[in-house]
Design a protein around this motif. Structure first.
Motif, short mmCIF file in Angstrom:
data_model
loop_
_atom_site.label_atom_id
_atom_site.label_comp_id
_atom_site.label_asym_id
_atom_site.label_seq_id
_atom_site.Cartn_x
_atom_site.Cartn_y
_atom_site.Cartn_z
N GLU A 111 0.82 -1.21 0.00
CA GLU A 111 0.00 0.00 0.00
C GLU A 111 0.86 1.26 0.00
O GLU A 111 0.50 2.26 -0.62
N VAL A 112 2.00 1.22 0.68
CA VAL A 112 2.91 2.36 0.69
C VAL A 112 3.42 2.63 -0.74
O VAL A 112 3.43 3.77 -1.21
N ALA A 113 3.82 1.55 -1.42
CA ALA A 113 4.30 1.69 -2.80
C ALA A 113 3.19 2.17 -3.72
O ALA A 113 3.41 3.06 -4.56
N LEU A 114 2.02 1.59 -3.58
CA LEU A 114 0.87 1.98 -4.41
C LEU A 114 0.57 3.47 -4.26
O LEU A 114 0.44 4.20 -5.25
N GLU A 115 0.46 3.93 -3.02
CA GLU A 115 0.11 5.33 -2.77
C GLU A 115 1.18 6.27 -3.33
O GLU A 115 0.87 7.31 -3.91
N ALA A 116 2.44 5.90 -3.14
CA ALA A 116 3.52 6.76 -3.62
C ALA A 116 3.51 6.86 -5.14
O ALA A 116 3.64 7.96 -5.71
N LEU A 117 3.35 5.74 -5.82
CA LEU A 117 3.37 5.75 -7.28
C LEU A 117 2.12 6.40 -7.86
O LEU A 117 2.19 7.08 -8.89
N MET A 118 0.99 6.23 -7.20
CA MET A 118 -0.25 6.85 -7.67
C MET A 118 -0.22 8.37 -7.50
O MET A 118 -0.97 9.10 -8.15
N ALA A 119 0.64 8.86 -6.62
CA ALA A 119 0.74 10.31 -6.38
C ALA A 119 1.68 11.00 -7.35
O ALA A 119 1.78 12.23 -7.34
N THR A 125 10.17 7.50 -15.33
CA THR A 125 11.38 6.77 -15.70
C THR A 125 11.68 5.80 -14.56
O THR A 125 11.15 5.96 -13.43
N ASN A 126 12.53 4.83 -14.82
CA ASN A 126 12.90 3.90 -13.75
C ASN A 126 13.54 4.64 -12.58
O ASN A 126 13.30 4.30 -11.41
N ALA A 127 14.35 5.66 -12.89
CA ALA A 127 15.00 6.42 -11.83
C ALA A 127 13.97 7.16 -10.98
O ALA A 127 14.09 7.23 -9.74
N GLN A 128 12.93 7.71 -11.62
CA GLN A 128 11.87 8.38 -10.86
C GLN A 128 11.09 7.40 -10.00
O GLN A 128 10.71 7.73 -8.87
N ILE A 129 10.86 6.22 -10.53
CA ILE A 129 10.16 5.20 -9.75
C ILE A 129 10.98 4.84 -8.51
O ILE A 129 10.46 4.76 -7.40
N ASP A 130 12.28 4.63 -8.71
CA ASP A 130 13.16 4.31 -7.58
C ASP A 130 13.14 5.42 -6.52
O ASP A 130 13.01 5.15 -5.33
N SER A 131 13.29 6.66 -6.96
CA SER A 131 13.35 7.77 -6.01
C SER A 131 12.02 7.98 -5.31
O SER A 131 11.98 8.31 -4.11
N THR A 132 10.93 7.77 -6.01
CA THR A 132 9.59 7.91 -5.42
C THR A 132 9.38 6.88 -4.32
O THR A 132 8.91 7.20 -3.22
N LEU A 133 9.74 5.64 -4.61
CA LEU A 133 9.58 4.59 -3.61
C LEU A 133 10.51 4.82 -2.42
O LEU A 133 10.10 4.66 -1.26
N ALA A 134 11.74 5.19 -2.69
CA ALA A 134 12.70 5.42 -1.61
C ALA A 134 12.21 6.53 -0.67
O ALA A 134 12.31 6.41 0.55
N ALA A 135 11.67 7.60 -1.26
CA ALA A 135 11.17 8.71 -0.45
C ALA A 135 9.99 8.29 0.41
O ALA A 135 9.75 8.87 1.48
N ALA A 136 9.26 7.27 -0.03
CA ALA A 136 8.11 6.79 0.72
C ALA A 136 8.49 5.72 1.76
O ALA A 136 7.62 5.26 2.51
N GLY A 137 9.75 5.33 1.76
CA GLY A 137 10.20 4.33 2.73
C GLY A 137 10.25 2.91 2.20
O GLY A 137 10.34 1.96 2.98
#
Length: 202
Positions: A111-119, A125-137
């Motif tokens: 759910e943490v990953a879902l919410e972060a990516l949906m926001a 890009t793959n780099a944006q996906i990585d940074s988004t998830l990392a920022a969300a924990g």
């Protein structure tokens, strides 16, 4: 709207026509397969009396803008089960996002990953996906390792989701199945409430 009884009745005839070469088998659009795939993440009330199924893509702007609406209805209802079906049709980053989010499920952080990516906004890009998830924990490397450890099941789920979407006749994301009906495209909260009410009464 497409009547669920109609498309599920046709499952035996139509499923044989929708075969993905990768999978090597026909799509299963039986009620059990669509509403109760054991590998598909489910939100809301796991014992809910109505299930909403959503086919979505993390790069789809309408999926992302409509996500808070689905969440709002799910939270206020209290008896709704929401099954999330990744259908990554917007290219390689969409596939990567789905893989990491489903990998995060094995870490207890879906759910943490879902919410972060949906926001996120716009294309990814793959780099944006990585940074988004990392920022969300969610450590993207850990999520990727979790995906790879359970790759057969996750890839199988993604194939099934795609097969089902094609066999049902979905034209894109988002698409929702509630009770007897298919709702293509973004839908407002009142439409969702009415659909849930109708499914509950049927």
């Amino acid at each position: 709207m497409i009547d669920r009884r109609h498309f599920l009745t046709l499952a035996g005839a139509s499923s044989a026509l929708f075969i993905l070469p990768r999978a090597g088998q026909a799509a299963d659009i039986s009620p059990q397969a669509v509403f109760n795939d054991p590998d598909a993440p489910a939100l809301g009330n796991p014992q809910g009396d109505v299930t909403l199924v959503e086919y979505f893509d993390y790069q789809c702007p309408f999926c992302k803008s409509n996500h808070p609406v689905v969440e709002q209805v799910m939270k206020e209802d209290g008896d709704l089960r929401v099954v999330m079906k990744d259908w990554p049709i917007f290219g390689a980053p969409s596939v990567y996002a789905s893989q990491l989010a489903l990998g995060a499920q094995g870490l207890g952080k879906y759910e943490v990953a879902l919410e972060a990516l949906m926001a996120t906004k716009g294309k990814l890009t793959n780099a944006q996906i990585d940074s988004t998830l990392a920022a969300a924990g969610v450590d993207p490397k850990e999520a990727e390792a979790s995906y790879k450890a359970d790759r057969k099941a996750i890839d199988g789920l993604l194939i099934r989701n795609s097969q089902q979407a094609i066999a049902i006749g979905l034209q894109g994301t988002p698409a929702y199945i509630i009770g007897r009906d298919v709702y293509p495209g973004a839908v407002d909260a009142d439409t969702l409430r009415r659909a849930i009410k109708a499914a509950r009464e049927s």
